[in-house]
Design a protein around this motif. Structure first.
Motif, short mmCIF file in Angstrom:
data_model
loop_
_atom_site.label_atom_id
_atom_site.label_comp_id
_atom_site.label_asym_id
_atom_site.label_seq_id
_atom_site.Cartn_x
_atom_site.Cartn_y
_atom_site.Cartn_z
N ALA A 1 0.82 -1.21 0.00
CA ALA A 1 0.00 0.00 0.00
C ALA A 1 0.85 1.26 0.00
O ALA A 1 0.46 2.29 -0.57
N VAL A 2 2.03 1.21 0.66
CA VAL A 2 2.86 2.42 0.73
C VAL A 2 3.32 2.87 -0.65
O VAL A 2 3.54 4.07 -0.87
N ILE A 3 3.46 1.94 -1.59
CA ILE A 3 3.85 2.31 -2.94
C ILE A 3 2.76 3.17 -3.59
O ILE A 3 3.03 4.20 -4.20
N PHE A 4 1.51 2.74 -3.42
CA PHE A 4 0.40 3.48 -4.02
C PHE A 4 0.13 4.78 -3.28
O PHE A 4 -0.19 5.79 -3.90
N SER A 5 0.25 4.76 -1.95
CA SER A 5 0.03 6.00 -1.20
C SER A 5 1.07 7.04 -1.58
O SER A 5 0.76 8.23 -1.73
N LEU A 6 2.31 6.61 -1.75
CA LEU A 6 3.37 7.52 -2.19
C LEU A 6 3.10 8.03 -3.59
O LEU A 6 3.24 9.23 -3.87
N SER A 7 2.72 7.14 -4.50
CA SER A 7 2.47 7.52 -5.89
C SER A 7 1.31 8.50 -6.01
O SER A 7 1.40 9.50 -6.74
N PHE A 8 0.22 8.23 -5.29
CA PHE A 8 -0.92 9.13 -5.35
C PHE A 8 -0.57 10.50 -4.77
O PHE A 8 -0.99 11.54 -5.30
N GLY A 9 0.21 10.49 -3.68
CA GLY A 9 0.63 11.76 -3.09
C GLY A 9 1.50 12.56 -4.04
O GLY A 9 1.33 13.77 -4.19
N LEU A 10 2.45 11.90 -4.70
CA LEU A 10 3.32 12.58 -5.66
C LEU A 10 2.52 13.16 -6.82
O LEU A 10 2.78 14.27 -7.28
N LEU A 11 1.57 12.39 -7.30
CA LEU A 11 0.77 12.83 -8.44
C LEU A 11 -0.01 14.09 -8.11
O LEU A 11 0.04 15.09 -8.84
N ILE A 12 -0.69 14.08 -6.97
CA ILE A 12 -1.50 15.24 -6.59
C ILE A 12 -0.60 16.41 -6.18
O ILE A 12 -0.84 17.56 -6.54
N GLY A 13 0.47 16.11 -5.43
CA GLY A 13 1.34 17.18 -4.94
C GLY A 13 2.06 17.92 -6.03
O GLY A 13 2.40 19.11 -5.87
N ASN A 14 2.31 17.27 -7.17
CA ASN A 14 3.04 17.92 -8.25
C ASN A 14 2.15 18.44 -9.37
O ASN A 14 2.59 19.25 -10.18
N LEU A 15 0.89 18.00 -9.41
CA LEU A 15 -0.04 18.48 -10.43
C LEU A 15 -0.90 19.64 -9.94
O LEU A 15 -1.39 20.43 -10.75
N PHE A 16 -1.09 19.72 -8.62
CA PHE A 16 -1.97 20.75 -8.07
C PHE A 16 -1.21 21.62 -7.08
O PHE A 16 -0.30 21.16 -6.40
N ASN A 17 -1.61 22.88 -7.02
CA ASN A 17 -1.01 23.82 -6.08
C ASN A 17 -1.76 23.74 -4.75
O ASN A 17 -2.83 24.33 -4.59
#
Length: 426
Positions: A122-138
């Motif tokens: 799960a940590v792989i997906f939680s990290l990936s989702f966080g990176l996606l949102i954190g870098n696409l949205f302000n």
């Protein structure tokens, strides 16, 4: 350039003389006591293969009750810890709920048949989702300031102590301490030498050397405090630590399997090389339970050296780098205690409690619930890491030399730690 928000380990309220380490010990201890003496919350089910199974999980009343009960307990103890370290409860609560929802999505994805087939945690997906949102949205500034990444990691590590037998700590800890001493000294001086060769400024030299050789974010923060470092430089070092930990966390377990390393050697290698406690736990989990235990113990052995290193750096910086006309308070032995990672005491306390004072029957009843809370806090931490990590920090021209120095030192760290881990733990 927007900088990564730095977890403040020493941030406190005036009326609460407590830092993040002690807050995590109180929160983790509170969860343990709640599960032992009040009520044990069973873990929600996330495993599914087909569409109907997925709908059954998200609509099952018992599963929803378990999820809500887990949410309430985690939110309550996380909020108590957050208030103790000086965060505003309303902002923290909203941030926590956002991180929690995103983490639940990651847990559901990790529970799919495909993810379980490839052993994707799960940590792989939680990290990936966080990176996606954190870098696409302000994201709002108040949201970033309340992510509490290090707090989540430390609470999870306190709970991890409940699953580690104390005898194993004494046995592996002695080897881990030997490894830590050799690795920290050799890697620190190598990193310092590389930084000087690349003409990296002196503050970054100290922060990078400590971050690579000791324990990543915590070491960078402690070093910055010891030398009164520039917060912007500290922010950049933490960015490098977090971003490089991602591929290391995923690739090193695969490399260990390819080389045919045992779980003990792999755990010692991961614990001595990867710079963040959360990434160490995640990578160790990908290998197996024994690797997880050894990697955590080895990382703790390095954490123990943080106080000594901070004291030595304070002495060096005070007597060699004090600007003319400016007076820094002379370091004392109290610096060692101030910089000592207190959450290690929580880990040891939980291990002692379940090793010597809790009956086996009771432990067998509660270990599943405690393990579930431990995994949840780690998953929350990696969602937060993703949300606060900005890849743009690494592509600035002015940051290229420190980045090269960090990567070279990290490569040396990986190689020398592998050799030492194989020698001690094979």
């Amino acid at each position: 350039m927007e900088k990564l928000q730095v977890p403040k380990e020493s941030s406190t309220l005036k009326n609460w003389p407590i830092n993040e380490d002690w807050a995590s010990v109180l929160a983790g201890g509170g969860v343990i006591l709640t599960v032992l003496f009040l009520f044990n919350i069973s873990s929600p089910s996330y495993n599914w293969t087909t569409g109907p199974e997925f709908l059954g999980i998200i609509s099952n009343s018992e599963n929803i009750f378990r999820l809500l009960a887990q949410l309430v307990l985690v939110l309550v103890f996380s909020s108590i810890a957050a208030v103790l370290i000086g965060k505003k409860i309303q902002h923290f609560a909203f941030t926590f709920l956002g991180v929690f929802l995103l983490t639940q999505l990651a847990l559901l994805v990790a529970g799919s048949g495909v993810a379980r087939q490839f052993n994707l945690e799960a940590v792989i997906f939680s990290l990936s989702f966080g990176l996606l949102i954190g870098n696409l949205f302000n994201l709002p500034e108040w949201f970033k300031k309340n992510l509490a990444t290090e707090l989540f990691v430390k609470i999870g590590l306190v709970l991890l102590g409940a699953s580690v037998i104390f005898g194993d700590i004494l046995k592996a800890g002695s080897l881990g301490l030997i490894q830590a001493l050799v690795v920290v000294v050799s890697v620190w001086y190598f990193a310092f030498w590389v930084c000087k060769k690349l003409k990296v400024d002196e503050e970054l030299q100290m922060m990078i050397s400590s971050a690579v050789s000791i324990c990543g974010v915590s070491a960078a923060i402690a070093t910055s405090g010891a030398i009164h470092g520039d917060p912007k430089k500290l922010s950049y070092v933490i960015s490098m630590v977090l971003i490089t930990a991602i591929p290391m966390m995923l690739l090193m377990p695969l490399a260990a399997e390819w080389m045919g390393l045992s779980q003990e050697v792999t755990g010692a290698w991961l614990g001595g090389s990867i710079d963040t406690s959360g990434a160490v736990v995640a990578s160790g989990s990908l290998v197996g339970e024994k690797a997880l235990q050894i990697s955590t113990i080895v990382k703790f052995s390095q954490n123990v050296l943080l106080g000594i290193a901070a004291f030595a750096i304070s002495v060096y910086w005070t007597y060699t780098q004090t600007p003319e006309g400016q007076h820094y308070e002379k370091p004392t032995l109290g610096v060692i205690w101030d910089r000592f990672p207190k959450f290690v005491l929580g880990f040891l306390g939980a291990s002692i409690l379940f090793s010597f004072f809790i009956e086996t029957e009771i432990y067998n009843e509660v270990k599943g619930g405690l393990k579930s809370f431990q995994n949840l806090w780690f998953a929350l931490a990696f969602t937060a890491i993703g949300l606060e990590t900005n890849f743009k920090d690494l592509i600035q021209e002015s940051n290229q030399k420190p980045l090269f120095a960090f990567l070279i030192a990290q490569g040396f760290n990986v190689l020398i730690t592998l050799g030492i881990a194989y020698f001690l733990f094979s």
